[in-house]
Design an enzyme around this catalytic site. Structure first.
Site, PDB file in Angstrom:
ATOM      1  CD  GLU A  99      -2.847   1.317   0.359  1.00 15.45           C
ATOM      2  OE1 GLU A  99      -2.427   1.513  -0.569  1.00 15.45           O
ATOM      3  OE2 GLU A  99      -4.093   1.103   0.708  1.00 15.45           O
ATOM      4  CG  ASP A 100      -0.725   4.835  -1.706  1.00 14.95           C
ATOM      5  OD1 ASP A 100      -1.560   4.154  -0.933  1.00 14.95           O
ATOM      6  OD2 ASP A 100      -1.345   5.500  -2.412  1.00 14.95           O
ATOM      7  CG  ASP A 103      -6.081   9.087   5.533  1.00 15.03           C
ATOM      8  OD1 ASP A 103      -5.752   9.677   6.524  1.00 15.03           O
ATOM      9  OD2 ASP A 103      -6.701   9.931   4.673  1.00 15.03           O
ATOM     10  CB  THR A 104      -9.670   6.645   7.389  1.00 18.33           C
ATOM     11  OG1 THR A 104      -9.826   6.048   6.165  1.00 18.33           O
ATOM     12  CG2 THR A 104      -9.773   8.273   7.061  1.00 18.33           C
ATOM     13  N   GLY A 105      -7.674   3.932   7.258  1.00 21.40           N
ATOM     14  CA  GLY A 105      -7.729   2.615   7.507  1.00 21.40           C
ATOM     15  C   GLY A 105      -9.067   1.793   6.473  1.00 21.40           C
ATOM     16  CB  THR A 107      -8.282   1.525   1.622  1.00 16.19           C
ATOM     17  OG1 THR A 107      -8.704   2.640   1.343  1.00 16.19           O
ATOM     18  CG2 THR A 107      -8.248   0.668   0.124  1.00 16.19           C
ATOM     19  CE  LYS A 131      -2.303  11.220   5.111  1.00 23.54           C
ATOM     20  NZ  LYS A 131      -3.293  12.015   4.447  1.00 23.54           N
ATOM     21  CG  ASP A 159      -4.150  11.162  -6.959  1.00 28.87           C
ATOM     22  OD1 ASP A 159      -4.077  10.406  -5.699  1.00 28.87           O
ATOM     23  OD2 ASP A 159      -5.164  11.755  -7.281  1.00 28.87           O
TER      24      ASP A 159
END
Ligand code: IMP
Length: 176
Positions: A99-100, A103-105, A107, A131, A159
């Site tokens: 994964e890149d 963030d919130t988790g 995905t 994060k 992006d």
């Protein structure tokens, strides 16, 4: 550097990135030795990280691509939909998802529930960035390149509204 309407400054140079990737590849080569790992690359953001990482994987491994959509502009839309689903041949395999950024988790939560139904032998997560303060679900990320604050980054595959993925360094929005 101005991308669309926002200003971004350097957070990690391409040399910093190369050192991080080297460290993660060394850990994976050691931990996954003899396990014939099956790498799943999360499109689109993780493509740059994945190709750099995988070129340094020296053990036999499989590779496939998966894709979920969730992000709109600078904030997560909250709804995560699989576009390229997890392949059924993960059954019985030691999966490593690349994964890149987590963030919130959301995905990863969606991915983990999808893949568990397909009965892999094990699942590990390697994420270039995380994060931790933005995480909404308890999640163990096995390998993290760098933890960052709740800030918006771009470049190295990431992006902003479809722009900036091609930038070889990692930039951060400077608030302007
Ligand atoms: P999550 O589902 O909230 O964890 O978000 C995961 C996805 O959102 C990542 O795979 C990225 O594609 C995107 N994302 C999260 N944070 C950023 C950021 O700071 N810049 C660019 N894309 C991001």
């Amino acid at each position: 550097m101005k991308i669309k309407d926002k200003n971004f400054v350097e957070m990690l140079s391409r040399e910093d990135i190369a050192r991080i990737v080297e460290r993660l590849a060394a850990s994976l080569n050691a931990d996954m030795e003899g396990k014939n790992p099956y790498f799943l690359v999360m499109m689109n953001g993780a493509v740059f990280f994945a190709t750099d990482l995988l070129r340094q994987i020296t053990i036999p491994c499989g590779l496939a691509f998966i894709k979920y959509t969730s992000y709109v502009g600078m904030g997560s839309s909250g709804k995560v939909t699989p576009v390229l689903p997890v392949p059924a041949d993960v059954k019985g395999r030691n999966v490593v998802v690349i994964e890149d950024i987590v963030d919130t988790g959301e995905t990863m939560k969606e991915f983990l529930s999808e893949i568990q139904r397909l009965a892999p032998a094990s699942v590990r997560i390697v994420s270039f960035l995380a994060k931790p303060v933005a995480l909404k679900h308890p999640l163990l990320i096995d390998y993290v390149g760098k933890e960052i604050g709740n800030e918006f980054v771009l470049g190295y595959g990431l992006d902003y509204d479809g722009l900036g993925r091609n930038i070889p360094d990692l930039l951060v929005y400077d608030g302007k």
